[in-house]
Design an enzyme around this catalytic site. Structure first.
Site, short mmCIF file in Angstrom:
data_model
loop_
_atom_site.label_atom_id
_atom_site.label_comp_id
_atom_site.label_asym_id
_atom_site.label_seq_id
_atom_site.Cartn_x
_atom_site.Cartn_y
_atom_site.Cartn_z
N ILE A 18 0.82 -1.21 0.00
CA ILE A 18 0.00 0.00 0.00
C ILE A 18 0.86 1.25 0.00
O ILE A 18 0.55 2.23 -0.70
CB ILE A 18 -0.95 -0.01 1.22
CG1 ILE A 18 -2.00 -1.12 1.05
CG2 ILE A 18 -1.64 1.35 1.39
CD1 ILE A 18 -2.84 -1.36 2.29
N ASP A 64 13.97 2.35 10.89
CA ASP A 64 12.99 1.58 11.65
C ASP A 64 12.00 2.55 12.28
O ASP A 64 12.37 3.34 13.17
CB ASP A 64 13.71 0.77 12.72
CG ASP A 64 12.78 -0.07 13.58
OD1 ASP A 64 11.55 0.01 13.39
OD2 ASP A 64 13.29 -0.81 14.45
N ASN A 91 2.04 4.56 6.95
CA ASN A 91 1.58 3.28 6.43
C ASN A 91 2.31 2.08 7.01
O ASN A 91 1.75 0.99 7.08
CB ASN A 91 1.73 3.29 4.90
CG ASN A 91 1.69 1.90 4.32
OD1 ASN A 91 0.62 1.28 4.20
ND2 ASN A 91 2.86 1.36 3.96
N SER A 144 -6.99 -0.10 9.44
CA SER A 144 -7.41 -1.38 8.88
C SER A 144 -8.84 -1.65 9.26
O SER A 144 -9.34 -1.15 10.28
CB SER A 144 -6.51 -2.51 9.41
OG SER A 144 -7.01 -3.78 9.04
N GLN A 154 -4.76 -12.33 15.21
CA GLN A 154 -4.36 -10.92 15.11
C GLN A 154 -4.61 -10.16 16.41
O GLN A 154 -4.82 -8.95 16.39
CB GLN A 154 -5.12 -10.26 13.96
CG GLN A 154 -4.81 -10.83 12.59
CD GLN A 154 -5.69 -10.19 11.53
OE1 GLN A 154 -6.89 -10.39 11.48
NE2 GLN A 154 -5.08 -9.38 10.69
N TYR A 157 -2.31 -7.38 16.60
CA TYR A 157 -2.38 -6.47 15.46
C TYR A 157 -3.60 -5.56 15.51
O TYR A 157 -3.51 -4.34 15.33
CB TYR A 157 -2.38 -7.29 14.18
CG TYR A 157 -2.58 -6.52 12.89
CD1 TYR A 157 -1.53 -5.82 12.31
CD2 TYR A 157 -3.81 -6.52 12.23
CE1 TYR A 157 -1.70 -5.14 11.11
CE2 TYR A 157 -4.00 -5.84 11.04
CZ TYR A 157 -2.95 -5.15 10.49
OH TYR A 157 -3.11 -4.47 9.31
N LYS A 161 -4.21 -1.22 15.14
CA LYS A 161 -4.93 -0.54 14.07
C LYS A 161 -6.10 0.27 14.62
O LYS A 161 -6.44 1.33 14.08
CB LYS A 161 -5.39 -1.55 13.01
CG LYS A 161 -4.23 -2.12 12.20
CD LYS A 161 -3.42 -1.01 11.54
CE LYS A 161 -2.33 -1.52 10.64
NZ LYS A 161 -1.59 -0.43 9.95
N THR A 189 -9.27 -6.72 3.11
CA THR A 189 -8.24 -7.71 2.77
C THR A 189 -7.57 -7.30 1.46
O THR A 189 -8.17 -7.37 0.39
CB THR A 189 -8.85 -9.11 2.63
OG1 THR A 189 -9.49 -9.46 3.85
CG2 THR A 189 -7.77 -10.13 2.33
N ILE A 190 -6.34 -6.85 1.59
CA ILE A 190 -5.56 -6.36 0.44
C ILE A 190 -4.39 -7.32 0.23
O ILE A 190 -3.70 -7.70 1.18
CB ILE A 190 -5.02 -4.94 0.70
CG1 ILE A 190 -6.15 -4.00 1.17
CG2 ILE A 190 -4.35 -4.40 -0.56
CD1 ILE A 190 -7.25 -3.77 0.18
N ASN A 195 0.24 -10.23 4.15
CA ASN A 195 -0.64 -11.39 4.29
C ASN A 195 -0.42 -12.45 3.21
O ASN A 195 -1.27 -13.33 3.01
CB ASN A 195 -2.12 -10.95 4.29
CG ASN A 195 -2.50 -10.19 3.03
OD1 ASN A 195 -1.82 -10.27 2.02
ND2 ASN A 195 -3.59 -9.44 3.09
#
Length: 254
Positions: A18, A64, A91, A144, A154, A157, A161, A189-190, A195
């Site tokens: 992205i 980083d 991003n 997300s 997740q 994760y 988000k 879902t990209i 992923n």
């Protein structure tokens, strides 16, 4: 119509996925682009080449995002190269899928540092530069659909988000007086590096595709337009907003 003509756009995690699509999309709309990348100089250089082929100027800065000094160095390099900072696209993110009950502390902590702390540091550094310039600006954070729904593997994760989404809401209030707009995009879902392994399971991939009203998984390029819009003056009265870019997956509950 070139929506970002003459603006300087910074994109984190831009060597792939992205971030890369957003960086190239910004260049196609007239922006000078600074990209941050973590590891692959080869991929970063190829992104710079695509930006230049689209007519933009570009630099690549390794770092980083989990470290606050990376944000300062990135913003400084972009300002030195292009003279100003107009847009930050935060991003960069990771999602090392893992079960909840045996989540290693280091996996949880690294995910938090990259996804949430990194977004905070980058947005803060860009905002400081924009305030100093006194001409406003735009911040777009890639959150997300996971900010709104859960995921079994997740649990480390999804909170990050949700945090990024919340950060943009609060930053919109904090920075509105400076003319700085803060918004988030919420991809579904990209198909990206994050992923690739998870979606290698064709049965799972087919199941996820079947849930999407538009009938396909997303591509990184599907985010470029929404990000460019939120970064541009066409969204001059849009701040604190969250834009789902998921092919309709979130609303398809039946």
């Amino acid at each position: 119509m070139r929506l970002l003509e003459g603006k300087t756009v910074l994109v984190t995690g831009a060597s792939t996925g992205i971030g890369r699509a957003a960086a190239i999309g910004a260049a196609k709309h007239g922006a000078n682009v600074a990209i941050n990348y973590a590891a692959s100089a080869e991929k970063a250089e190829s992104c710079v080449a695509e930006i230049e082929a689209a007519g933009g100027r570009a630099i690549a800065v390794q770092g980083d995002v989990a470290l606050p000094e990376t944000a300062t160095a990135f913003v400084t390099a972009a300002k030195d190269a292009f003279g100003r900072i107009d847009v930050m696209v935060s991003n960069a993110g990771i999602c090392p899928f893992h079960s909840f009950l045996d989540m290693p502390p280091e996996t949880l902590e690294r995910t938090m540092r990259v996804n949430l702390h990194g977004a905070y540091y980058m947005c803060q550094a860009a905002a400081r530069a924009m305030v100093a310039q006194g001409e406003g600006g735009a911040i777009v954070a890639v959150s997300s659909i996971s900010a709104l729904v859960g995921g079994e593997f997740q649990t480390h994760y999804t909170p990050t988000k949700a945090g990024v989404h919340s950060l943009m809401q609060s930053a919109a209030i904090a920075l509105g007086r400076h003319g700085i707009r803060c918004n988030s995009v919420l991809p579904g879902t990209i198909l990206t590096e994050i992923n690739r392994d998870d979606l290698a399971d064709q049965e799972k991939r087919d199941r996820m595709t079947a849930r999407i009203p538009l009938g396909r998984l997303g591509e990184a390029e599907d985010l470029a337009g929404p990000i460019v819009f939120l970064a541009s003056d066409m969204a001059a009265y849009v701040t604190g907003a969250a834009l789902l870019v998921d092919g309709g997956a979130y609303v398809n509950l039946q």
